[in-house]
Design a protein around this motif. Sequence first.
Motif, mmCIF file in Angstrom:
data_model
loop_
_atom_site.group_PDB
_atom_site.id
_atom_site.type_symbol
_atom_site.label_atom_id
_atom_site.label_comp_id
_atom_site.label_asym_id
_atom_site.label_seq_id
_atom_site.Cartn_x
_atom_site.Cartn_y
_atom_site.Cartn_z
ATOM 1 N N VAL A 3 9.059 -6.823 8.331
ATOM 2 C CA VAL A 3 9.073 -8.258 8.063
ATOM 3 C C VAL A 3 7.683 -8.724 7.637
ATOM 4 C CG1 VAL A 3 9.396 -10.521 9.124
ATOM 5 C CG2 VAL A 3 10.974 -8.677 9.661
ATOM 6 N N LEU A 4 6.656 -8.148 8.229
ATOM 7 C CA LEU A 4 5.281 -8.540 7.924
ATOM 8 C C LEU A 4 4.678 -7.769 6.749
ATOM 9 C CD1 LEU A 4 3.878 -8.859 11.545
ATOM 10 C CD2 LEU A 4 4.500 -10.695 9.982
ATOM 11 N N GLU A 5 5.377 -6.768 6.265
ATOM 12 C CA GLU A 5 4.830 -5.933 5.198
ATOM 13 C C GLU A 5 4.394 -6.726 3.965
ATOM 14 O OE1 GLU A 5 6.554 -1.974 3.448
ATOM 15 O OE2 GLU A 5 6.292 -1.867 5.631
ATOM 16 N N PRO A 6 5.178 -7.701 3.495
ATOM 17 C CA PRO A 6 4.702 -8.483 2.341
ATOM 18 C C PRO A 6 3.377 -9.205 2.611
ATOM 19 C CG PRO A 6 7.038 -8.853 2.679
ATOM 20 C CD PRO A 6 6.554 -8.051 3.848
ATOM 21 N N PHE A 7 3.202 -9.704 3.824
ATOM 22 C CA PHE A 7 1.940 -10.368 4.174
ATOM 23 C C PHE A 7 0.777 -9.390 4.092
ATOM 24 C CE2 PHE A 7 -1.280 -10.965 7.471
ATOM 25 C CZ PHE A 7 -1.850 -12.159 7.040
ATOM 26 N N PHE A 8 0.942 -8.221 4.723
ATOM 27 C CA PHE A 8 -0.135 -7.234 4.727
ATOM 28 C C PHE A 8 -0.413 -6.710 3.323
ATOM 29 C CE2 PHE A 8 1.170 -6.684 9.272
ATOM 30 C CZ PHE A 8 -0.027 -7.122 9.817
ATOM 31 N N ASN A 9 0.627 -6.498 2.540
ATOM 32 C CA ASN A 9 0.434 -6.011 1.171
ATOM 33 C C ASN A 9 -0.183 -7.067 0.279
ATOM 34 O OD1 ASN A 9 1.309 -3.413 1.627
ATOM 35 N ND2 ASN A 9 3.438 -3.914 1.204
ATOM 36 N N ASN A 10 0.099 -8.330 0.562
ATOM 37 C CA ASN A 10 -0.536 -9.419 -0.178
ATOM 38 C C ASN A 10 -2.020 -9.475 0.181
ATOM 39 O OD1 ASN A 10 -0.594 -11.667 -1.933
ATOM 40 N ND2 ASN A 10 -0.502 -13.040 -0.170
ATOM 41 N N PHE A 11 -2.336 -9.225 1.442
ATOM 42 C CA PHE A 11 -3.721 -9.220 1.899
ATOM 43 C C PHE A 11 -4.486 -8.063 1.279
ATOM 44 C CE2 PHE A 11 -7.085 -8.006 4.823
ATOM 45 C CZ PHE A 11 -7.746 -9.211 4.980
ATOM 46 N N ASP A 12 -3.895 -6.872 1.340
ATOM 47 C CA ASP A 12 -4.500 -5.673 0.745
ATOM 48 C C ASP A 12 -3.384 -4.727 0.326
ATOM 49 O OD1 ASP A 12 -5.718 -3.125 0.247
ATOM 50 O OD2 ASP A 12 -7.451 -3.796 1.387
ATOM 51 N N PRO A 13 -3.218 -4.493 -0.973
ATOM 52 C CA PRO A 13 -2.122 -3.648 -1.463
ATOM 53 C C PRO A 13 -2.129 -2.221 -0.899
ATOM 54 C CG PRO A 13 -3.200 -4.787 -3.287
ATOM 55 C CD PRO A 13 -4.012 -5.057 -2.067
ATOM 56 N N GLN A 14 -3.277 -1.742 -0.438
ATOM 57 C CA GLN A 14 -3.366 -0.380 0.098
ATOM 58 C C GLN A 14 -2.911 -0.298 1.551
ATOM 59 O OE1 GLN A 14 -7.592 0.421 -0.567
ATOM 60 N NE2 GLN A 14 -6.967 2.032 -1.972
ATOM 61 N N TYR A 15 -2.743 -1.425 2.219
ATOM 62 C CA TYR A 15 -2.508 -1.429 3.661
ATOM 63 C C TYR A 15 -1.338 -0.539 4.073
ATOM 64 C CZ TYR A 15 -1.236 -2.730 8.335
ATOM 65 O OH TYR A 15 -0.901 -2.668 9.650
ATOM 66 N N LYS A 85 -9.178 3.032 5.529
ATOM 67 C CA LYS A 85 -9.541 3.564 4.210
ATOM 68 C C LYS A 85 -10.588 4.672 4.347
ATOM 69 C CE LYS A 85 -11.173 2.125 -0.337
ATOM 70 N NZ LYS A 85 -11.578 0.989 -1.172
ATOM 71 N N ALA A 86 -11.588 4.458 5.188
ATOM 72 C CA ALA A 86 -12.635 5.466 5.382
ATOM 73 C C ALA A 86 -12.053 6.734 6.002
ATOM 74 C CB ALA A 86 -13.749 4.904 6.267
ATOM 75 N N ILE A 87 -11.218 6.573 7.011
ATOM 76 C CA ILE A 87 -10.634 7.726 7.700
ATOM 77 C C ILE A 87 -9.723 8.515 6.763
ATOM 78 C CG2 ILE A 87 -9.058 8.421 9.554
ATOM 79 C CD1 ILE A 87 -10.188 5.954 11.141
ATOM 80 N N VAL A 88 -8.849 7.824 6.048
ATOM 81 C CA VAL A 88 -7.909 8.496 5.146
ATOM 82 C C VAL A 88 -8.645 9.127 3.964
ATOM 83 C CG1 VAL A 88 -5.971 8.102 3.558
ATOM 84 C CG2 VAL A 88 -5.905 7.144 5.871
ATOM 85 N N THR A 89 -9.678 8.471 3.466
ATOM 86 C CA THR A 89 -10.474 9.053 2.379
ATOM 87 C C THR A 89 -11.118 10.351 2.836
ATOM 88 O OG1 THR A 89 -10.912 6.875 1.422
ATOM 89 C CG2 THR A 89 -12.391 8.658 0.774
ATOM 90 N N PHE A 90 -11.680 10.355 4.042
ATOM 91 C CA PHE A 90 -12.274 11.581 4.588
ATOM 92 C C PHE A 90 -11.208 12.668 4.734
ATOM 93 C CE2 PHE A 90 -13.265 14.458 8.040
ATOM 94 C CZ PHE A 90 -14.506 14.931 7.629
ATOM 95 N N TYR A 91 -10.063 12.312 5.290
ATOM 96 C CA TYR A 91 -8.969 13.271 5.488
ATOM 97 C C TYR A 91 -8.546 13.887 4.152
ATOM 98 C CZ TYR A 91 -4.281 15.015 6.481
ATOM 99 O OH TYR A 91 -3.160 15.803 6.578
ATOM 100 N N ASP A 92 -8.303 13.029 3.163
ATOM 101 C CA ASP A 92 -7.860 13.521 1.848
ATOM 102 C C ASP A 92 -8.911 14.428 1.201
ATOM 103 O OD1 ASP A 92 -5.439 12.190 2.100
ATOM 104 O OD2 ASP A 92 -6.073 10.470 0.893
#
Length: 159
Positions: A3-15, A85-92
């Motif tokens: 339900v909140l996904e559109p809000f979070f994606n509007n805030f930051d599309p990468q969320y 973002k920092a954690i996932v960037t390091f992981y990738d």
Amino acid sequence: MRVLEPFFNNFDPQYTALRNRAREILQQEDALTEIVQLVGKESLSEDQKVVMEVAKIIREDFLQQNAFTDYDYTCPLTKSVGMLKAIVTFYDAAQKAIAESPPDAKVTWAMIKTAQAPVIQKVVDTKFVDPKDSESKIIEFYDSLASEIVESFTQMLDV
């Protein structure tokens, strides 16, 4: 959460993508924990060792908060997304380094941990960003950290 996904994606599309990646890492860790308990961490492949270590960073540095500290009593969404973002960037970057290393010069988690120690510490220290800082300053910090992570792995692999 959907339900909140559109809000979070509007805030930051990468969320949503970052949240899902963090969840996948934690789920992989959960599956690997049983193996580690039975035969030890040495039995894991290098990419699985990365999963275990990054999951530890997510659990201990991203998910745990200390309400009695100035840097952790609150966490604006900008900071949460930046930390992910920092954690996932390091992981990738770590997974890519292991997967793309040539057979005669395999990259291991031990090599990454040694060569990337300052970067790992910076990823862990992302929780110390002051939540009172401006949104633009927080975003700039995490974007530059993500670039630094990628650059650091590029330099490590070029040597």
